[in-house]
Write an enzyme that holds these catalytic residues in place. Structure first.
Site, PDB file in Angstrom:
ATOM      1  N   HIS A 195       0.816  -1.214   0.000  1.00 20.98           N
ATOM      2  CA  HIS A 195       0.000   0.000   0.000  1.00 20.98           C
ATOM      3  C   HIS A 195       0.846   1.260   0.000  1.00 20.98           C
ATOM      4  CE1 HIS A 195      -3.788  -2.194   1.512  1.00 20.98           C
ATOM      5  NE2 HIS A 195      -3.656  -2.214   0.209  1.00 20.98           N
ATOM      6  N   ARG A 338     -12.156 -13.285 -12.437  1.00 16.60           N
ATOM      7  CA  ARG A 338     -11.626 -14.636 -12.222  1.00 16.60           C
ATOM      8  C   ARG A 338     -12.164 -15.191 -10.912  1.00 16.60           C
ATOM      9  NH1 ARG A 338      -5.344 -15.719 -11.594  1.00 16.60           N
ATOM     10  NH2 ARG A 338      -5.717 -14.836  -9.536  1.00 16.60           N
ATOM     11  N   GLU A 437      -2.820 -22.061 -17.838  1.00 12.76           N
ATOM     12  CA  GLU A 437      -1.627 -21.754 -17.052  1.00 12.76           C
ATOM     13  C   GLU A 437      -0.944 -23.010 -16.527  1.00 12.76           C
ATOM     14  OE1 GLU A 437      -2.673 -19.120 -13.804  1.00 12.76           O
ATOM     15  OE2 GLU A 437      -4.484 -20.214 -13.332  1.00 12.76           O
ATOM     16  N   ASP A 461       2.047 -18.591 -13.975  1.00  8.19           N
ATOM     17  CA  ASP A 461       1.990 -19.992 -13.569  1.00  8.19           C
ATOM     18  C   ASP A 461       2.454 -20.916 -14.688  1.00  8.19           C
ATOM     19  OD1 ASP A 461       1.258 -20.144 -10.853  1.00  8.19           O
ATOM     20  OD2 ASP A 461      -0.734 -19.420 -11.356  1.00  8.19           O
ATOM     21  N   ARG A 471       7.881 -19.436  -8.958  1.00  6.75           N
ATOM     22  CA  ARG A 471       7.800 -18.039  -9.411  1.00  6.75           C
ATOM     23  C   ARG A 471       8.210 -17.045  -8.333  1.00  6.75           C
ATOM     24  NH1 ARG A 471       1.298 -17.286 -10.304  1.00  6.75           N
ATOM     25  NH2 ARG A 471       1.575 -15.113  -9.762  1.00  6.75           N
ATOM     26  N   CYS A 508      -2.634 -12.765 -19.885  1.00  6.58           N
ATOM     27  CA  CYS A 508      -2.841 -11.887 -18.740  1.00  6.58           C
ATOM     28  C   CYS A 508      -1.737 -12.044 -17.686  1.00  6.58           C
ATOM     29  CB  CYS A 508      -4.217 -12.108 -18.119  1.00  6.58           C
ATOM     30  SG  CYS A 508      -4.449 -13.754 -17.451  1.00  6.58           S
TER      31      CYS A 508
HETATM   32  C1  PEP Z   1      -0.759 -16.121 -14.029  1.00  4.88           C
HETATM   33  O1  PEP Z   1      -0.540 -17.171 -13.421  1.00  4.88           O
HETATM   34  O2  PEP Z   1      -0.083 -15.746 -15.003  1.00  4.88           O
HETATM   35  C2  PEP Z   1      -1.837 -15.226 -13.614  1.00  4.88           C
HETATM   36  C3  PEP Z   1      -2.167 -14.185 -14.363  1.00  4.88           C
HETATM   37  O3  PEP Z   1      -2.464 -15.469 -12.443  1.00  4.88           O
HETATM   38  P1  PEP Z   1      -1.814 -15.207 -10.991  1.00  4.88           P
HETATM   39  O4  PEP Z   1      -0.597 -14.353 -11.185  1.00  4.88           O
HETATM   40  O5  PEP Z   1      -2.877 -14.551 -10.198  1.00  4.88           O
HETATM   41  O6  PEP Z   1      -1.509 -16.602 -10.535  1.00  4.88           O
HETATM   42 MG    MG Z   2      -2.018 -17.992 -12.080  1.00  4.86          MG
END
Ligand code: PEP
Ligand code: MG
Length: 588
Positions: A195, A338, A437, A461, A471, A508
């Site tokens: 934040h 989502r 993903e 993912d 990640r 995305c």
């Molecule tokens: C992803 O896995 O690329 C994604 C957009 O979802 P998140 O980052 O929320 O896992």
């Molecule tokens: Mg994801």
């Protein structure tokens, strides 16, 4: 000590040069102190008074935030007010006072420590970001109970403005910072989405967070250069460093003006291919930035903020309000909601799960939702209801099997029919899409496309599961690359499946906001990208520098590449002099 360079994460742009001021806005120490039985009621009274006082103070800071940073940013303080309003928390603290004869401050501190432990051990970024809200509340309540002064607001100092160095900035301290007094902020902790980072950005103060041991490596009064583009802090800079920082700042500012100017321009390649740019939203407060940056709808509205760090699951009404708010901000444009991606790195406090050895391969996302209709059905109903006046879509995370999509569609149909029957205002249907993903989803993308209205590739993912690289592991950061030829081939495969089925395919994940990767994605045929709201100007500008034909030739050739480094090097060459990538990437 001589010249030092400390690297962190850039969260608010700009370069600042000035003396450091090391500050400690920290939770006060609470003395051990037991109370007598006849003091219990008095302690409970003191606790309630302190909570009411803290509430009033936070509401005051919220009003100030609305004035200084805007109404959306002010909502950040809702999180703190919610902590104070948590009935279970207050009851638990009171129980500690009554049953264990702890003083009000000790009992409150113990509960806060328990929450902190819970939030930390689950490793969720969202929860880590919220830890500092917890600290803010803790400081306010404990200073009141202990009768010590609240930490000073930083007003202009007689010896001129400073670069503030702190462990972490609480949102309430950040919003009180005076731009004339504080040139920049350097924090030892914090994340890109904390934040304080969001607030510093809105107030326009350059900031870098996650600077390792900065409190031990900088002393008050030392000259520093903070680079909020590159994410660095130079201590006792050399003359040459100062000059280089100023030049870089001027060039970046010029680029930034170009980026801002592009907000109103179409995201079209040099050879006329249009790219739809949508925003990813993690928190409702990012909505204003997405609108300001001209997002063409929302490509990924993460809904975990409704769950993570909360005492219980959100009810249907709260969800309807949240989805409606985003839907009405983007009237006439698509908003992809989502469904809960809980589990893994996103653990809801009010939804106890037994510990798993391998949570990323565990009971999470659509697996949880399908196993727990009591969680899934209200979310589906809320999406359908909010879709009555907006173009909402529903998207399913972590799909590995077609059955998951089919089962979700059946639930959506059943809930839509039930809502129609009961006369509740709701859409008759919403498009249902699948996140691709996992490698399994890619390999059956043609089959998934048959049961989906759209596909969206989550590269965060997808890279993690395909390359077997966590990640969130900083040590493996260099190995976590979407330029690996395996990833390029998977991306090409999903695009092919979507095209054959005649449905939209978007990306995305974070990959879509990396300049070089945008070139590759356009080359692989992607025409819908969804990125974090602050990245929109850069992505739009980047699209406008790219020739789709050149990108396609390059990407197709790179499907045969041997190694990620070759992909990066060749894409760089193909992009040529059109874009000065050095300007967009952190300095070495
Ligand atoms: C992803 O896995 O690329 C994604 C957009 O979802 P998140 O980052 O929320 O896992
Ligand atoms: Mg994801």
């Amino acid at each position: 000590m001589p010249h030092r360079l400390i690297r962190g994460i850039a969260v608010s742009p700009g370069v600042a040069v000035g003396p450091a001021l090391v500050v400690r806005w920290e939770v006060p120490a609470v003395p051990e102190h037991a109370i007598r039985a006849d003091e219990v009621e008095g302690e409970v009274g003191r606790l309630r008074e302190a909570l009411a006082f803290a509430r009033e103070r936070i509401a005051g800071v919220q009003a100030r935030a609305a004035e200084r940073a805007g109404p959306e940013e002010a909502r950040i303080f809702d999180a703190q007010l919610m902590i104070l309003d948590d009935g279970d928390l207050v009851a638990a603290v009171e129980r500690l006072i009554r049953d264990n004869h702890f003083s009000a401050e000790r009992a409150f501190e113990l509960k806060m420590l328990e929450w902190r432990g819970l939030w930390m051990t689950h490793g969720s970024t969202l929860l880590r970001d919220r830890l500092i809200d917890l600290a803010d509340v803790q400081i306010r309540v404990l200073t009141r109970l202990l009768g010590v002064d609240e930490p000073e607001v930083l007003e202009t100092r007689p010896d001129g403005p400073v670069v503030l160095v702190a462990r972490d900035l609480t949102p309430s301290l950040t919003v009180q910072l005076d731009r004339d007094a504080v040139l920049a902020i350097a924090c030892q902790e914090g994340t890109r989405t904390s934040h304080a980072a969001i607030l510093a950005h809105s107030i326009g103060i350059p900031a870098v967070v996650a600077l390792p041991d900065v409190l031990g490596r900088v002393a008050t009064g030392e000259l520093v250069v903070l680079d909020g583009w590159a994410g660095t802090l130079q201590v006792q800079p050399l003359e040459a460093d100062l000059a280089a920082a100023r030049t870089r700042d001027a060039r970046r500012r010029k680029l930034d003006r170009d980026l801002e100017a592009a907000v109103a321009l179409p995201a079209t390649t040099t050879d006329g291919e249009h790219v739809v740019l949508r925003a990813n939203l993690d928190l409702p407060e990012e909505l204003a930035t997405a609108v300001r940056h001209g997002a063409d709808g929302v490509g990924l509205m993460r809904t975990e903020f409704l769950v993570v760090g909360r005492g219980k699951m959100p009810d249907e009404e709260e969800q309807v309000a949240a989805y409606r708010r985003v839907g009405s901000a983007f009237a006439g444009r698509d908003v992809v909601v989502r469904t809960f991606d809980i589990g893994g790195d996103k653990f809801p406090a009010g939804f106890r799960m037994t510990a798993e050895d391998n949570p990323f391969l565990g009971w999470r996302a659509i697996r949880v939702c399908l196993d727990r209709p009591d969680v899934f059905r209200p979310q589906i109903r809320a999406i359908l209801r909010a879709a009555a006046h907006a173009r909402l879509r529903l998207m399913i995370p972590l799909v590995t099997r077609t059955e998951e999509v089919v089962a979700t569609r059946e639930l959506v149909e059943a809930e839509a029919a039930a809502l129609q029957r009961s006369g509740v205002e709701a859409a008759e249907r919403v498009p249902v899409g699948t996140m691709v993903e996992t490698p399994a989803a890619v390999l059956i993308a043609d089959r998934l496309a048959e049961v989906s209205d759209f596909l969206s590739v989550g590269t965060n993912d997808l890279v993690q599961y395909t390359l077997a690289v966590d990640r969130g592991n900083a040590r493996l950061a260099a190995r976590f690359t979407p330029h690996h030829p395996a990833i390029l081939r998977l991306l090409a495969e999903v695009q092919r499946a979507g095209r054959a089925a005649g449905i939209e395919v978007s990306v995305c994940g974070e990959m879509a906001s990396d300049p070089l990767s945008i070139f590759l994605l356009i080359g692989l045929g992607y025409r819908v990208l969804s990125v974090a709201a602050p990245s929109l100007p850069l992505v739009r500008w980047m699209v406008r520098q790219i020739g789709a034909k050149d990108a396609r030739e390059c990407a197709e050739a790179l499907l045969g590449a041997r190694a990620a480094d070759d992909v990066t090097a060749q894409a760089r060459r193909a992009l040529g002099s059109a874009v000065d990538l050095r300007l967009l990437e952190p300095t070495e």
